[in-house]
Design a protein around this motif. Structure first.
Motif, PDB file in Angstrom:
ATOM      1  N   ALA A 173       1.422  14.964   0.738  1.00 55.68           N
ATOM      2  CA  ALA A 173       0.747  14.251  -0.348  1.00 55.68           C
ATOM      3  C   ALA A 173       0.558  12.774   0.003  1.00 55.68           C
ATOM      4  CB  ALA A 173       1.540  14.390  -1.641  1.00 55.68           C
ATOM      5  N   VAL A 174       1.592  12.156   0.561  1.00 59.88           N
ATOM      6  CA  VAL A 174       1.492  10.740   0.918  1.00 59.88           C
ATOM      7  C   VAL A 174       0.556  10.555   2.112  1.00 59.88           C
ATOM      8  CG1 VAL A 174       2.771   8.697   1.634  1.00 59.88           C
ATOM      9  CG2 VAL A 174       3.781  10.266  -0.016  1.00 59.88           C
ATOM     10  N   LEU A 175       0.624  11.452   3.083  1.00 63.09           N
ATOM     11  CA  LEU A 175      -0.279  11.361   4.237  1.00 63.09           C
ATOM     12  C   LEU A 175      -1.737  11.486   3.807  1.00 63.09           C
ATOM     13  CD1 LEU A 175       1.565  13.448   6.977  1.00 63.09           C
ATOM     14  CD2 LEU A 175       1.049  11.002   7.060  1.00 63.09           C
ATOM     15  N   ALA A 176      -2.017  12.425   2.908  1.00 66.68           N
ATOM     16  CA  ALA A 176      -3.398  12.608   2.441  1.00 66.68           C
ATOM     17  C   ALA A 176      -3.911  11.338   1.772  1.00 66.68           C
ATOM     18  CB  ALA A 176      -3.469  13.788   1.474  1.00 66.68           C
ATOM     19  N   ALA A 177      -3.027  10.679   1.014  1.00 61.35           N
ATOM     20  CA  ALA A 177      -3.428   9.422   0.365  1.00 61.35           C
ATOM     21  C   ALA A 177      -3.676   8.331   1.407  1.00 61.35           C
ATOM     22  CB  ALA A 177      -2.358   8.981  -0.621  1.00 61.35           C
ATOM     23  N   ARG A 178      -2.798   8.250   2.411  1.00 62.53           N
ATOM     24  CA  ARG A 178      -2.959   7.237   3.457  1.00 62.53           C
ATOM     25  C   ARG A 178      -4.231   7.456   4.263  1.00 62.53           C
ATOM     26  NH1 ARG A 178       2.112   4.928   4.926  1.00 62.53           N
ATOM     27  NH2 ARG A 178       3.041   4.263   2.955  1.00 62.53           N
ATOM     28  N   GLU A 213      -7.880  20.114  14.358  1.00 62.45           N
ATOM     29  CA  GLU A 213      -7.572  19.477  15.638  1.00 62.45           C
ATOM     30  C   GLU A 213      -6.195  18.826  15.573  1.00 62.45           C
ATOM     31  OE1 GLU A 213      -9.362  19.556  18.395  1.00 62.45           O
ATOM     32  OE2 GLU A 213     -10.986  20.728  17.468  1.00 62.45           O
ATOM     33  N   GLY A 214      -5.365  19.058  16.580  1.00 62.05           N
ATOM     34  CA  GLY A 214      -4.056  18.422  16.640  1.00 62.05           C
ATOM     35  C   GLY A 214      -4.181  16.912  16.639  1.00 62.05           C
ATOM     36  N   THR A 215      -3.309  16.230  15.902  1.00 64.58           N
ATOM     37  CA  THR A 215      -3.385  14.779  15.801  1.00 64.58           C
ATOM     38  C   THR A 215      -1.986  14.194  15.679  1.00 64.58           C
ATOM     39  OG1 THR A 215      -4.409  12.943  14.583  1.00 64.58           O
ATOM     40  CG2 THR A 215      -3.580  14.781  13.279  1.00 64.58           C
ATOM     41  N   ASP A 216      -1.825  12.966  16.110  1.00 63.08           N
ATOM     42  CA  ASP A 216      -0.538  12.278  16.052  1.00 63.08           C
ATOM     43  C   ASP A 216      -0.516  11.385  14.819  1.00 63.08           C
ATOM     44  OD1 ASP A 216       1.820  10.974  16.416  1.00 63.08           O
ATOM     45  OD2 ASP A 216       1.288  10.014  18.310  1.00 63.08           O
ATOM     46  N   LEU A 217       0.333  11.732  13.858  1.00 59.42           N
ATOM     47  CA  LEU A 217       0.451  10.947  12.628  1.00 59.42           C
ATOM     48  C   LEU A 217       1.776  10.194  12.561  1.00 59.42           C
ATOM     49  CD1 LEU A 217      -1.024  13.452  10.012  1.00 59.42           C
ATOM     50  CD2 LEU A 217      -2.178  11.567  11.171  1.00 59.42           C
ATOM     51  N   THR A 218       2.399   9.994  13.729  1.00 58.29           N
ATOM     52  CA  THR A 218       3.722   9.355  13.772  1.00 58.29           C
ATOM     53  C   THR A 218       3.719   7.999  13.095  1.00 58.29           C
ATOM     54  OG1 THR A 218       4.209  10.505  15.841  1.00 58.29           O
ATOM     55  CG2 THR A 218       5.578   8.601  15.292  1.00 58.29           C
ATOM     56  N   ARG A 219       2.665   7.234  13.314  1.00 48.69           N
ATOM     57  CA  ARG A 219       2.603   5.890  12.724  1.00 48.69           C
ATOM     58  C   ARG A 219       2.623   5.973  11.209  1.00 48.69           C
ATOM     59  NH1 ARG A 219      -2.033   3.134  11.136  1.00 48.69           N
ATOM     60  NH2 ARG A 219      -3.307   4.682  12.244  1.00 48.69           N
ATOM     61  N   HIS A 220       1.858   6.892  10.646  1.00 49.74           N
ATOM     62  CA  HIS A 220       1.825   7.034   9.191  1.00 49.74           C
ATOM     63  C   HIS A 220       3.148   7.576   8.654  1.00 49.74           C
ATOM     64  CE1 HIS A 220      -2.423   6.077   8.906  1.00 49.74           C
ATOM     65  NE2 HIS A 220      -2.678   6.938   9.876  1.00 49.74           N
ATOM     66  N   LEU A 221       3.756   8.503   9.390  1.00 52.17           N
ATOM     67  CA  LEU A 221       5.036   9.056   8.954  1.00 52.17           C
ATOM     68  C   LEU A 221       6.115   7.973   8.942  1.00 52.17           C
ATOM     69  CD1 LEU A 221       4.991  12.462  10.861  1.00 52.17           C
ATOM     70  CD2 LEU A 221       4.987  12.166   8.382  1.00 52.17           C
ATOM     71  N   ALA A 222       6.121   7.138   9.976  1.00 51.80           N
ATOM     72  CA  ALA A 222       7.111   6.068  10.037  1.00 51.80           C
ATOM     73  C   ALA A 222       6.947   5.108   8.865  1.00 51.80           C
ATOM     74  CB  ALA A 222       6.983   5.318  11.358  1.00 51.80           C
ATOM     75  N   LEU A 224       5.593   5.758   5.804  1.00 48.12           N
ATOM     76  CA  LEU A 224       5.971   6.327   4.507  1.00 48.12           C
ATOM     77  C   LEU A 224       7.479   6.543   4.409  1.00 48.12           C
ATOM     78  CD1 LEU A 224       6.632   9.686   4.315  1.00 48.12           C
ATOM     79  CD2 LEU A 224       4.274   9.767   5.128  1.00 48.12           C
ATOM     80  N   ARG A 225       8.154   6.770   5.545  1.00 45.17           N
ATOM     81  CA  ARG A 225       9.607   6.952   5.507  1.00 45.17           C
ATOM     82  C   ARG A 225      10.332   5.671   5.127  1.00 45.17           C
ATOM     83  NH1 ARG A 225       9.093  10.296  11.073  1.00 45.17           N
ATOM     84  NH2 ARG A 225       9.115  12.426  10.220  1.00 45.17           N
ATOM     85  N   ARG A 226       9.652   4.529   5.259  1.00 43.79           N
ATOM     86  CA  ARG A 226      10.264   3.258   4.865  1.00 43.79           C
ATOM     87  C   ARG A 226      10.132   2.995   3.373  1.00 43.79           C
ATOM     88  NH1 ARG A 226       7.964   1.566   9.914  1.00 43.79           N
ATOM     89  NH2 ARG A 226       6.118   0.739   8.858  1.00 43.79           N
ATOM     90  N   ARG A 227       9.379   3.817   2.689  1.00 42.73           N
ATOM     91  CA  ARG A 227       9.181   3.590   1.254  1.00 42.73           C
ATOM     92  C   ARG A 227      10.438   3.911   0.470  1.00 42.73           C
ATOM     93  NH1 ARG A 227       3.721   6.158  -0.944  1.00 42.73           N
ATOM     94  NH2 ARG A 227       4.619   5.250  -2.830  1.00 42.73           N
TER      95      ARG A 227
END
Length: 373
Positions: A173-178, A213-222, A224-227
């Motif tokens: 949900a947070v990734l989709a918003a980002r 398509e495979g994609t790297d979302l590490t930056r976005h995950l990092a 949102l994990r700080r929230r």
């Protein structure tokens, strides 16, 4: 024709946010709040009615006191409510204890991993599930308490569980918003409860696809994990309203993510229809591959759970546990749940009386989902 109904067991932070979100649903819903604390149930049900009134939404909300330790009373209540879906948001361990009442017990969990609490997360939902099997077998059981690991154990015990809530659904949900996505359909995420935190090895990171398509979302995950964890918890509960509505026939088909559908370990992209949850895996990923990947990532929580309900503690988790419980088992089956729960409660009572040991290093963040009786 009666309107679709959802019962929510629990009055903690996640349950409260979920009830408020469902109360604002634009289609008719009959909501029921179940709790051992009649006052808390009444307060949350009243708040749900306020949210419905403020938004002009049609759902109704009723409170019920429940005694899950008395099977006869529980059976009578569930037979009376006869919900289409029962969402369990209550367990015998709250992640909030780490900050509200730190002790040697919470220090052990910080070292061993959240997987150690599995027996304490499973007891209440198992009792609710068993009661549904006895009196309302058409009620769909939905578990919000560590579902990535608990649901496979429930399934192994013959307690059908439709899916879980939170965890992968919160991340998605947070990734989709980002990513400014309109809905989650373009996104496909494989992620375990453990991925609420950054894994030590990049090879263990969640896997993501956009438009196949495979994609790297590490930056976005990092990011949102700080929230703030309470804020993310609220997002996860609010995001649960749409799949629940679809599940009980009060909303359109939902393309999103859920943990532990049909008792599978970990979290998956799914399509939710009336009384049905189907995997929607990305191209080239088979069902067995996705299950194996999620099973392996369970070790990041200190306890990997196989699809047959077998639980295996990782060596560091077992070593930490055996400092306090020398003959603790390193592996156990679903049928061991009751005695393990009893022994863990005795261990917890003893360790709660002891102070937090001097820190040996950084410890992981608490789990997102807070649960309360």
């Amino acid at each position: 024709m009666t309107q679709p109904s959802i019962a929510v067991a629990g009055t903690g932070a996640f349950a409260g946010a979920l009830v408020r979100a469902l109360a604002r649903h634009p289609q008719p819903l009959s909501l029921h709040v179940l709790s051992s604390d009649a006052r808390r149930a009444a307060d949350l049900a009243e708040l749900g009615r306020d949210h419905a009134a403020l938004t002009g939404a049609p759902p109704t909300c009723t409170a019920h006191r429940v005694n899950i330790g008395h099977p006869g009373e529980l059976d009578r209540l569930l037979a009376k409510v006869r919900a289409d879906a029962l969402v369990v948001c209550t367990s015998e361990h709250s992640p909030a204890e780490r900050t509200t009442a730190p002790s040697a017990w919470t220090a052990l969990l910080a070292e061993a991993g959240f997987g150690l609490t599995l027996p304490l997360q499973a007891t209440h939902v198992l009792r609710y599930g068993q009661a549904c099997r006895r009196v309302t077998p058409d009620t769909m059981l939905v578990n919000a308490c560590f579902p990535d690991a608990v649901n496979p154990v429930l399934a192994a015990l013959g307690t059908p569980v439709t899916c879980g809530l939170g965890n992968v659904a919160t991340l998605a949900a947070v990734l989709a918003a980002r990513l400014d996505l309109v809905g989650q359909r373009p996104l496909q995420l494989l992620a375990h409860h453990a991925h609420l935190h950054t894994p030590a090895s990049p090879a263990d990171e969640a896997r993501a696809w956009l438009d196949g398509e495979g994609t790297d979302l590490t930056r976005h995950l990092a990011s949102l994990r700080r929230r703030d964890r309470a804020h993310l918890n609220e997002v996860g509960a609010a995001a649960a309203a749409a799949p629940l509505a679809a599940l009980v026939g009060a909303g359109p088909t939902h393309h999103g993510h859920l943990p532990a559908p049909a008792g599978l370990p970990g979290g998956y992209p799914v399509t939710v229809r009336h009384r049905r949850v189907d995997l929607r895996l990305p191209p080239g990923v088979t069902r067995s591959e996705a299950i194996a990947w999620n099973t392996e990532r369970g070790r990041l929580d200190g306890a990997a759970v196989d699809s047959d309900g077998t639980v295996r503690l990782e060596e560091p988790a077992l070593a930490a546990l055996r400092r306090h419980w020398p003959d603790a088992p390193g592996q156990w089956s679903a049928t061991d749940l009751t005695w393990l729960r009893d022994d863990l409660l005795r261990l917890r009572d003893r360790l709660r009386s002891l102070p937090v040991p001097a820190p040996a290093g950084p410890s992981p963040e608490p789990s997102l989902q807070g649960v309360a009786p």
